[in-house]
Design a protein around this motif. Structure first.
Motif, PDB file in Angstrom:
ATOM      1  N   ARG A   1       8.577  -3.461  30.704  1.00  0.00           N
ATOM      2  CA  ARG A   1       7.206  -2.960  30.472  1.00  0.00           C
ATOM      3  C   ARG A   1       6.215  -4.105  30.348  1.00  0.00           C
ATOM      4  O   ARG A   1       5.124  -4.070  30.914  1.00  0.00           O
ATOM      5  CB  ARG A   1       7.218  -2.115  29.192  1.00  0.00           C
ATOM      6  N   GLU A   2       6.572  -5.153  29.624  1.00  0.00           N
ATOM      7  CA  GLU A   2       5.583  -6.165  29.220  1.00  0.00           C
ATOM      8  C   GLU A   2       5.616  -7.466  30.019  1.00  0.00           C
ATOM      9  O   GLU A   2       4.622  -8.192  30.037  1.00  0.00           O
ATOM     10  CB  GLU A   2       5.775  -6.505  27.734  1.00  0.00           C
ATOM     11  N   MET A   3       6.738  -7.794  30.623  1.00  0.00           N
ATOM     12  CA  MET A   3       6.865  -9.113  31.258  1.00  0.00           C
ATOM     13  C   MET A   3       6.556  -9.013  32.756  1.00  0.00           C
ATOM     14  O   MET A   3       7.161  -8.198  33.459  1.00  0.00           O
ATOM     15  CB  MET A   3       8.291  -9.680  31.088  1.00  0.00           C
TER      16      MET A   3
ATOM     17  N   GLU B   1      19.550  -1.772  25.909  1.00  0.00           N
ATOM     18  CA  GLU B   1      18.632  -0.859  26.607  1.00  0.00           C
ATOM     19  C   GLU B   1      17.197  -0.984  26.115  1.00  0.00           C
ATOM     20  O   GLU B   1      16.248  -0.986  26.887  1.00  0.00           O
ATOM     21  CB  GLU B   1      19.105   0.578  26.422  1.00  0.00           C
ATOM     22  N   GLY B   2      17.057  -1.108  24.795  1.00  0.00           N
ATOM     23  CA  GLY B   2      15.716  -1.187  24.210  1.00  0.00           C
ATOM     24  C   GLY B   2      14.983  -2.456  24.630  1.00  0.00           C
ATOM     25  O   GLY B   2      13.807  -2.414  25.000  1.00  0.00           O
ATOM     26  N   SER B   3      15.693  -3.579  24.589  1.00  0.00           N
ATOM     27  CA  SER B   3      15.014  -4.834  24.945  1.00  0.00           C
ATOM     28  C   SER B   3      14.746  -4.893  26.445  1.00  0.00           C
ATOM     29  O   SER B   3      13.717  -5.406  26.885  1.00  0.00           O
ATOM     30  CB  SER B   3      15.827  -6.048  24.484  1.00  0.00           C
ATOM     31  N   ILE B   4      15.652  -4.323  27.256  1.00  0.00           N
ATOM     32  CA  ILE B   4      15.413  -4.275  28.708  1.00  0.00           C
ATOM     33  C   ILE B   4      14.167  -3.444  28.999  1.00  0.00           C
ATOM     34  O   ILE B   4      13.313  -3.821  29.802  1.00  0.00           O
ATOM     35  CB  ILE B   4      16.654  -3.713  29.447  1.00  0.00           C
TER      36      ILE B   4
ATOM     37  N   TYR C   1      11.265 -10.686  39.115  1.00  0.00           N
ATOM     38  CA  TYR C   1      12.307 -11.269  38.279  1.00  0.00           C
ATOM     39  C   TYR C   1      13.021 -12.284  39.155  1.00  0.00           C
ATOM     40  O   TYR C   1      12.876 -12.259  40.389  1.00  0.00           O
ATOM     41  CB  TYR C   1      13.304 -10.203  37.778  1.00  0.00           C
ATOM     42  N   TYR C   2      13.754 -13.187  38.570  1.00  0.00           N
ATOM     43  CA  TYR C   2      14.629 -14.073  39.347  1.00  0.00           C
ATOM     44  C   TYR C   2      15.915 -14.293  38.575  1.00  0.00           C
ATOM     45  O   TYR C   2      15.891 -14.484  37.357  1.00  0.00           O
ATOM     46  CB  TYR C   2      13.968 -15.436  39.619  1.00  0.00           C
ATOM     47  N   VAL C   3      17.029 -14.238  39.294  1.00  0.00           N
ATOM     48  CA  VAL C   3      18.276 -14.746  38.743  1.00  0.00           C
ATOM     49  C   VAL C   3      18.338 -16.208  39.162  1.00  0.00           C
ATOM     50  O   VAL C   3      18.235 -16.523  40.345  1.00  0.00           O
ATOM     51  CB  VAL C   3      19.478 -13.946  39.274  1.00  0.00           C
ATOM     52  N   ARG C   4      18.427 -17.059  38.176  1.00  0.00           N
ATOM     53  CA  ARG C   4      18.266 -18.491  38.431  1.00  0.00           C
ATOM     54  C   ARG C   4      19.493 -19.269  37.978  1.00  0.00           C
ATOM     55  O   ARG C   4      19.950 -19.119  36.852  1.00  0.00           O
ATOM     56  CB  ARG C   4      17.045 -18.999  37.661  1.00  0.00           C
ATOM     57  N   GLY C   5      19.981 -20.123  38.857  1.00  0.00           N
ATOM     58  CA  GLY C   5      21.138 -20.937  38.501  1.00  0.00           C
ATOM     59  C   GLY C   5      20.817 -22.420  38.539  1.00  0.00           C
ATOM     60  O   GLY C   5      19.751 -22.841  38.973  1.00  0.00           O
TER      61      GLY C   5
ATOM     62  N   ASN D   1      24.698  -7.511  31.942  1.00  0.00           N
ATOM     63  CA  ASN D   1      23.341  -7.250  31.441  1.00  0.00           C
ATOM     64  C   ASN D   1      22.287  -7.430  32.538  1.00  0.00           C
ATOM     65  O   ASN D   1      21.339  -6.653  32.634  1.00  0.00           O
ATOM     66  CB  ASN D   1      23.017  -8.201  30.281  1.00  0.00           C
ATOM     67  N   ALA D   2      22.465  -8.469  33.342  1.00  0.00           N
ATOM     68  CA  ALA D   2      21.466  -8.744  34.378  1.00  0.00           C
ATOM     69  C   ALA D   2      21.437  -7.619  35.413  1.00  0.00           C
ATOM     70  O   ALA D   2      20.365  -7.262  35.919  1.00  0.00           O
ATOM     71  CB  ALA D   2      21.760 -10.087  35.044  1.00  0.00           C
ATOM     72  N   LEU D   3      22.614  -7.043  35.722  1.00  0.00           N
ATOM     73  CA  LEU D   3      22.627  -5.930  36.677  1.00  0.00           C
ATOM     74  C   LEU D   3      21.943  -4.697  36.086  1.00  0.00           C
ATOM     75  O   LEU D   3      21.223  -3.975  36.785  1.00  0.00           O
ATOM     76  CB  LEU D   3      24.068  -5.602  37.089  1.00  0.00           C
ATOM     77  N   LYS D   4      22.168  -4.460  34.791  1.00  0.00           N
ATOM     78  CA  LYS D   4      21.470  -3.336  34.138  1.00  0.00           C
ATOM     79  C   LYS D   4      19.964  -3.570  34.189  1.00  0.00           C
ATOM     80  O   LYS D   4      19.183  -2.669  34.463  1.00  0.00           O
ATOM     81  CB  LYS D   4      21.910  -3.221  32.665  1.00  0.00           C
ATOM     82  N   PHE D   5      19.580  -4.812  33.891  1.00  0.00           N
ATOM     83  CA  PHE D   5      18.161  -5.169  33.923  1.00  0.00           C
ATOM     84  C   PHE D   5      17.605  -4.952  35.328  1.00  0.00           C
ATOM     85  O   PHE D   5      16.545  -4.345  35.513  1.00  0.00           O
ATOM     86  CB  PHE D   5      17.979  -6.630  33.491  1.00  0.00           C
ATOM     87  N   ARG D   6      18.320  -5.434  36.330  1.00  0.00           N
ATOM     88  CA  ARG D   6      17.854  -5.305  37.718  1.00  0.00           C
ATOM     89  C   ARG D   6      17.661  -3.845  38.106  1.00  0.00           C
ATOM     90  O   ARG D   6      16.676  -3.476  38.754  1.00  0.00           O
ATOM     91  CB  ARG D   6      18.859  -5.968  38.683  1.00  0.00           C
ATOM     92  N   ALA D   7      18.631  -3.018  37.699  1.00  0.00           N
ATOM     93  CA  ALA D   7      18.563  -1.598  38.070  1.00  0.00           C
ATOM     94  C   ALA D   7      17.311  -0.940  37.496  1.00  0.00           C
ATOM     95  O   ALA D   7      16.741  -0.038  38.098  1.00  0.00           O
ATOM     96  CB  ALA D   7      19.823  -0.880  37.589  1.00  0.00           C
ATOM     97  N   ALA D   8      16.886  -1.419  36.328  1.00  0.00           N
ATOM     98  CA  ALA D   8      15.731  -0.802  35.676  1.00  0.00           C
ATOM     99  C   ALA D   8      14.417  -1.504  36.032  1.00  0.00           C
ATOM    100  O   ALA D   8      13.347  -1.041  35.649  1.00  0.00           O
ATOM    101  CB  ALA D   8      15.939  -0.840  34.153  1.00  0.00           C
ATOM    102  N   ARG D   9      14.484  -2.597  36.767  1.00  0.00           N
ATOM    103  CA  ARG D   9      13.296  -3.444  36.963  1.00  0.00           C
ATOM    104  C   ARG D   9      12.321  -2.884  37.997  1.00  0.00           C
ATOM    105  O   ARG D   9      11.138  -3.215  37.982  1.00  0.00           O
ATOM    106  CB  ARG D   9      13.760  -4.854  37.385  1.00  0.00           C
TER     107      ARG D   9
END
Lengths: 460, 56
Positions: free
Chosen positions: A194-196, A186-189, A242-246, A229-237
């Motif tokens: 905030r910064e990226m 949570e903290g790093s997300i 952002y991009y999910v990249r494969g 993790n990516a879904l948590k990140f997306r929900a907070a973004r």
């Protein structure tokens, strides 16, 4: 030069020098083919009346007179390196908790020792960027690796240091970070959001596809953790980028299913790239795969257009299909491309400077270090002169202003030359560009396509 | 026109004042292994658009 193509049930004509795009009925498309030196169109043209043909010819002539199509070739004005560095890839770690089978970076070690960048080195890199950026106001730093979240403390402190310094130089630094999404909380997300200005999260698609390639060092697949993790990140973004990249390989030639799977998972911004590997690799792609892969891009373009039309354009963005037909980059940017080795450089954990992340560890491409500065060894001049205007294979290619001649590192890695683009990547790039132009053109005209010109002008 | 629809005219800006270098480096976004550049927005047009909409 014009490029004619059929896509999503419509006919398109791209004027290469100007970037103008038109959509036409079948009759006009056949006439344009004829003017473009394709005599095969003659037979079908005879089924249209002389009156119809004259009408369409007049419209074509009108647009030629206006300079919209068949516009004159204009010599390119290349902007050569001017000593300015405005973008930096900061490899804050040469270590990774994954061992992806296609990794160009040797599992994060880049052919050398595993290790992390110290804060002092990161600060020296920021100092160099601020001092070397000339009159450019907008600068960029991408945290990369290895897995940059393994050195998260340095990422945080580097951002704080840069924020404290940028104002005095009159600069604004945009930070981005590329991560495998397995080391987040949570903290790093919260910090990343905030910064990226952009965060790239690597997920390859369907769980079996991802887990076949992207495994933890112990051998276990990383899909479940990365997706969670990516879904948590997306929900907070929110609405930040952002991009999910494969990455797709010879093991998942049906990669369209992976892109759609990621969209179905709830990721609205998706990108996928072909793997670039030596031909001996079991996962390598090549010319023998091109027909199948082109078909996948076409399948993706159809489904992409359908989904965006039905659900809303903000629900699905595919990086390579995003094209602003009237407000894209200027000619000089299209010629310069990524700017690697000139205005864009990469920094290794020990402070070494290289043309981009893919050249790190290759001594022959060393450009100096962040403590002593850039070494005047001709690399910026060599890279900035390596444009579509100078490459024999690119000069006559219709897609040259859309791909900028491809990735120099890919060319060097597979063909041994910076100026020898990789054949199968060129073919895929051309198809992606056609898809992007077609989708953008149909969306810009609210779906008006060839069928809307009426049956008479479209008879086969 | 009955047979043609113009979608975009003269989209590639070749004028002298271009090439400010303020736009994003294309490899920093979502590819890292390719060089698609045409989908990068022009920074000066983006700023102008933002300012124009802010003034409404």
């Amino acid at each position: 030069m014009v490029h004619l193509f059929e896509m999503l049930g419509s006919f398109f004509c791209l004027d290469v020098p100007s970037g103008s795009v038109i959509t036409t009925d079948r009759l006009t498309y056949l006439l344009l083919m004829l003017r473009n030196g394709v005599p095969g169109a003659l037979g079908e043209l005879s089924t249209f009346s002389g009156e119809e043909r004259a009408e369409a010819e007049a419209e074509i002539d009108g647009l030629i007179a206006e300079g919209v199509i068949f516009s004159p070739e204009i010599p390119d004005s290349v902007r050569l390196a001017d000593g300015v560095v405005k973008a930096m890839c900061l490899n804050v770690t040469h270590d990774c908790n994954l061992r992806c089978k296609y990794c160009f970076a040797d599992g994060g070690a880049y052919g050398g020792k595993r290790g992390s960048m110290s804060l002092d080195t990161a600060k020296a890199a920021i100092d160099m960027l601020l001092a070397s950026s000339g009159t450019r106001r907008n600068l960029e730093v991408d945290f990369f690796g290895g897995e940059p979240m393994l050195n998260f403390e340095t990422v945080k402190q580097t951002v704080a240091y840069a924020r404290a310094c940028e104002g005095a130089f009159g600069k604004r630094i945009r930070f981005t970070l590329t991560t495998n999404a397995t080391v987040m909380d949570e903290g790093s997300i919260d910090f990343l959001n905030r910064e990226m200005s952009n965060v790239v999260l690597s997920i390859d698609g369907r769980s079996e596809v991802h887990d076949s390639m992207r495994r933890f060092a112990g051998g276990r697949g990383s899909f479940a953790r990365a997706k969670e993790n990516a879904l948590k990140f997306r929900a907070a973004r929110g609405d930040k980028d952002y991009y999910v990249r494969g990455t797709y390989t010879a093991e998942n030639l049906d990669f369209c299913s992976d892109v759609l799977f990621l969209n179905d998972c709830g990721f609205d911004k998706v990108s996928i790239e072909p793997a670039v590997l030596p031909a001996a690799s079991p996962y390598a792609l090549g010319m023998s795969n091109v027909d199948k892969l082109k078909g996948e891009y076409l399948r993706l373009a159809e489904e992409y257009y359908k989904r965006r039309s039905a659900l809303g354009r903000d629900k699905f963005s595919f990086f390579h299909f995003m094209m602003d037909l009237s407000g894209g980059p200027c000619e000089k940017k299209r010629l310069l491309g990524c700017g690697a080795g000139a205005e864009y450089v990469a920094v290794s954990p020990d402070g070494g400077i290289f043309p981009c992340h893919q050249f790190i560890g290759r001594a022959e491409f060393g450009m100096g270090n962040v403590f002593d500065g850039l070494r005047p060894n001709g690399i910026p001049e060599r890279f900035s002169a390596n444009t579509v205007s100078s490459k024999d294979g690119c000069k006559k290619c219709w897609a040259k202003y859309y791909c900028s001649g491809g990735c120099a590192a890919n060319a060097y890695n597979l063909n041994g030359r910076l100026d020898a683009p990789v054949d199968y990547l060129c073919e895929l790039q051309k198809t992606r560009t056609e898809c992007a132009i077609a989708v953008a053109a149909l969306e810009a005209s609210d779906g008006f396509g060839t069928a809307d010109f009426g049956a008479a002008a479209n008879k086969a | 026109m009955k047979h043609i629809r113009v979608i975009a005219r003269a989209a590639i800006d070749r004028s002298e004042h271009t090439g400010c270098g303020e736009c994003q480096a294309s490899c920093q976004s979502a590819c890292k292994t390719s060089c698609t550049v045409a989908n990068q927005p022009c920074e000066s047009k983006r700023v102008n658009r933002k300012e124009a909409s802010g003034n409404k």
